[in-house]
Scaffold this motif. Structure first.
Motif, PDB file in Angstrom:
ATOM      1  N   VAL A 110      85.026 -83.971  17.911  1.00  0.00           N
ATOM      2  CA  VAL A 110      85.799 -83.054  17.084  1.00  0.00           C
ATOM      3  C   VAL A 110      87.274 -83.120  17.445  1.00  0.00           C
ATOM      4  O   VAL A 110      88.134 -83.146  16.588  1.00  0.00           O
ATOM      5  CB  VAL A 110      85.265 -81.603  17.256  1.00  0.00           C
ATOM      6  CG1 VAL A 110      86.176 -80.609  16.577  1.00  0.00           C
ATOM      7  CG2 VAL A 110      83.863 -81.508  16.712  1.00  0.00           C
ATOM      8  N   ASP A 111      87.568 -83.141  18.709  1.00  0.00           N
ATOM      9  CA  ASP A 111      88.941 -83.136  19.194  1.00  0.00           C
ATOM     10  C   ASP A 111      89.191 -84.459  19.901  1.00  0.00           C
ATOM     11  O   ASP A 111      88.590 -84.740  20.917  1.00  0.00           O
ATOM     12  CB  ASP A 111      89.141 -81.965  20.159  1.00  0.00           C
ATOM     13  CG  ASP A 111      90.581 -81.806  20.602  1.00  0.00           C
ATOM     14  OD1 ASP A 111      91.409 -82.693  20.322  1.00  0.00           O
ATOM     15  OD2 ASP A 111      90.871 -80.784  21.243  1.00  0.00           O
ATOM     16  N   THR A 124      85.167 -82.374  23.121  1.00  0.00           N
ATOM     17  CA  THR A 124      84.550 -81.402  22.225  1.00  0.00           C
ATOM     18  C   THR A 124      83.829 -82.165  21.133  1.00  0.00           C
ATOM     19  O   THR A 124      84.426 -82.999  20.458  1.00  0.00           O
ATOM     20  CB  THR A 124      85.604 -80.462  21.610  1.00  0.00           C
ATOM     21  OG1 THR A 124      86.301 -79.807  22.657  1.00  0.00           O
ATOM     22  CG2 THR A 124      84.944 -79.430  20.711  1.00  0.00           C
ATOM     23  N   GLY A 157      80.954 -82.002  17.752  1.00  0.00           N
ATOM     24  CA  GLY A 157      80.462 -81.115  16.709  1.00  0.00           C
ATOM     25  C   GLY A 157      79.321 -81.752  15.951  1.00  0.00           C
ATOM     26  O   GLY A 157      79.285 -82.958  15.752  1.00  0.00           O
ATOM     27  N   GLN A 217      77.855 -76.423  14.767  1.00  0.00           N
ATOM     28  CA  GLN A 217      77.646 -76.280  16.206  1.00  0.00           C
ATOM     29  C   GLN A 217      78.687 -77.074  16.977  1.00  0.00           C
ATOM     30  O   GLN A 217      78.994 -78.214  16.650  1.00  0.00           O
ATOM     31  CB  GLN A 217      76.257 -76.752  16.602  1.00  0.00           C
ATOM     32  CG  GLN A 217      75.977 -76.546  18.075  1.00  0.00           C
ATOM     33  CD  GLN A 217      74.589 -76.990  18.486  1.00  0.00           C
ATOM     34  OE1 GLN A 217      73.786 -77.430  17.691  1.00  0.00           O
ATOM     35  NE2 GLN A 217      74.305 -76.864  19.779  1.00  0.00           N
ATOM     36  N   ARG A 218      79.236 -76.461  18.029  1.00  0.00           N
ATOM     37  CA  ARG A 218      80.197 -77.125  18.907  1.00  0.00           C
ATOM     38  C   ARG A 218      79.584 -77.292  20.287  1.00  0.00           C
ATOM     39  O   ARG A 218      78.913 -76.406  20.800  1.00  0.00           O
ATOM     40  CB  ARG A 218      81.484 -76.308  19.038  1.00  0.00           C
ATOM     41  CG  ARG A 218      82.296 -76.226  17.787  1.00  0.00           C
ATOM     42  CD  ARG A 218      82.996 -77.564  17.526  1.00  0.00           C
ATOM     43  NE  ARG A 218      83.795 -77.531  16.331  1.00  0.00           N
ATOM     44  CZ  ARG A 218      83.405 -77.984  15.146  1.00  0.00           C
ATOM     45  NH1 ARG A 218      82.206 -78.485  14.996  1.00  0.00           N
ATOM     46  NH2 ARG A 218      84.202 -77.935  14.108  1.00  0.00           N
ATOM     47  N   TYR A 232      80.797 -78.507  24.159  1.00  0.00           N
ATOM     48  CA  TYR A 232      81.926 -78.785  25.051  1.00  0.00           C
ATOM     49  C   TYR A 232      81.343 -79.520  26.239  1.00  0.00           C
ATOM     50  O   TYR A 232      80.535 -78.981  26.984  1.00  0.00           O
ATOM     51  CB  TYR A 232      82.615 -77.474  25.447  1.00  0.00           C
ATOM     52  CG  TYR A 232      83.043 -76.732  24.207  1.00  0.00           C
ATOM     53  CD1 TYR A 232      84.284 -76.980  23.630  1.00  0.00           C
ATOM     54  CD2 TYR A 232      82.183 -75.845  23.569  1.00  0.00           C
ATOM     55  CE1 TYR A 232      84.661 -76.344  22.461  1.00  0.00           C
ATOM     56  CE2 TYR A 232      82.555 -75.201  22.399  1.00  0.00           C
ATOM     57  CZ  TYR A 232      83.790 -75.457  21.853  1.00  0.00           C
ATOM     58  OH  TYR A 232      84.156 -74.830  20.684  1.00  0.00           O
ATOM     59  N   ARG A 251      77.174 -75.230  25.103  1.00  0.00           N
ATOM     60  CA  ARG A 251      77.024 -75.038  23.667  1.00  0.00           C
ATOM     61  C   ARG A 251      77.577 -73.686  23.248  1.00  0.00           C
ATOM     62  O   ARG A 251      77.279 -72.669  23.883  1.00  0.00           O
ATOM     63  CB  ARG A 251      75.556 -75.141  23.276  1.00  0.00           C
ATOM     64  CG  ARG A 251      75.014 -76.553  23.421  1.00  0.00           C
ATOM     65  CD  ARG A 251      73.555 -76.632  23.134  1.00  0.00           C
ATOM     66  NE  ARG A 251      72.816 -77.845  23.231  1.00  0.00           N
ATOM     67  CZ  ARG A 251      73.154 -79.017  23.690  1.00  0.00           C
ATOM     68  NH1 ARG A 251      74.332 -79.210  24.133  1.00  0.00           N
ATOM     69  NH2 ARG A 251      72.356 -80.046  23.732  1.00  0.00           N
ATOM     70  N   CYS A 259      84.447 -73.487  25.800  1.00  0.00           N
ATOM     71  CA  CYS A 259      83.271 -72.956  25.105  1.00  0.00           C
ATOM     72  C   CYS A 259      83.405 -71.447  24.922  1.00  0.00           C
ATOM     73  O   CYS A 259      83.247 -70.931  23.808  1.00  0.00           O
ATOM     74  CB  CYS A 259      82.008 -73.288  25.890  1.00  0.00           C
ATOM     75  SG  CYS A 259      80.467 -72.782  25.072  1.00  0.00           S
ATOM     76  N   THR A 286      86.248 -70.331  22.391  1.00  0.00           N
ATOM     77  CA  THR A 286      86.072 -70.624  20.978  1.00  0.00           C
ATOM     78  C   THR A 286      84.763 -70.106  20.399  1.00  0.00           C
ATOM     79  O   THR A 286      84.579 -70.138  19.191  1.00  0.00           O
ATOM     80  CB  THR A 286      86.170 -72.137  20.715  1.00  0.00           C
ATOM     81  OG1 THR A 286      85.187 -72.808  21.482  1.00  0.00           O
ATOM     82  CG2 THR A 286      87.544 -72.657  21.071  1.00  0.00           C
TER      83      THR A 286
END
Length: 190
Positions: free
Chosen positions: A28-29, A42, A44, A48-49, A51, A69, A178, A181
């Motif tokens: 994601v990042d 990170t 995704g 759901q993310r 880390y 998570r 985590c 965010t």
């Protein structure tokens, strides 16, 4: 004092990152934070993310990761991925093996490693079930080396070793990302 400084590129880590509840997680990042032998990323998978603090520097075909998570940041999981020679045809749990985990010369943690493959993926995954995972994570932040000993058939053992240089910063950073965010549930009494 760290043994070495590791420089991991985004491209190098991209091939190592799809290791979540589903194999389709995306980075994601793209600002990977490299800290000695460890990095923080990170991921995704839809909403759901994940880390992830990981050591992808000790082996060209394996990495060790601690995944936090979103929504359950206080319950991270310890996992490992080893690249196989070919893409797997099936998603299956292959084995549950007794495993010993030791940080430096501290106590040995008994664990079970669940080995699995995923269809369309060339990885062999291990998810660790540890009785006192919180203590193991504390030791990882203070230690220098994590040693894993997997028990095979007929007292065959398989060993891996991962540097912990940088884990003291990477683990709390991933956990903090985590927590920051994750959406906090509304107070029941408001």
């Amino acid at each position: 004092m760290p043994r070495f400084a590791t420089h991991l590129s985004t491209a190098a880590l991209l091939c190592l990152l799809p290791f979540s509840a589903t194999a389709d997680a995306d980075l994601v990042d793209e600002r990977l934070q490299v800290i000695d032998a460890w990095a923080v990323a990170t991921l995704g998978d839809g909403d759901q993310r994940i880390y992830r603090a990981l050591n992808a520097s000790d082996y060209s075909d394996a990495y060790l990761a601690v995944n936090y998570r979103a929504g359950v940041c206080d319950l991270p999981d310890l996992q490992m991925r080893v690249t196989l020679e070919e893409t797997q045809q099936e998603t299956e749990v292959v084995n549950l093996a007794p495993t010993e985990i030791r940080i430096d010369r501290l106590q040995t943690h008994n664990a079970a490693a669940e080995f699995a493959t995923r269809a369309g993926d060339d990885g062999f995954y291990a998810r660790f079930y540890i009785e006192d995972q919180a203590e193991l994570l504390r030791e990882m932040r203070r230690g220098e080396v994590m040693r894993l000993r997997f028990e095979g058939e007929e007292e065959n053992y398989w060993y891996m070793e991962f540097s912990l240089y940088g884990a003291d910063q990477a683990l709390p950073l991933a956990a903090d990302q985590c927590r920051r965010t994750s959406q906090q549930p509304e107070d029941f009494f408001d």
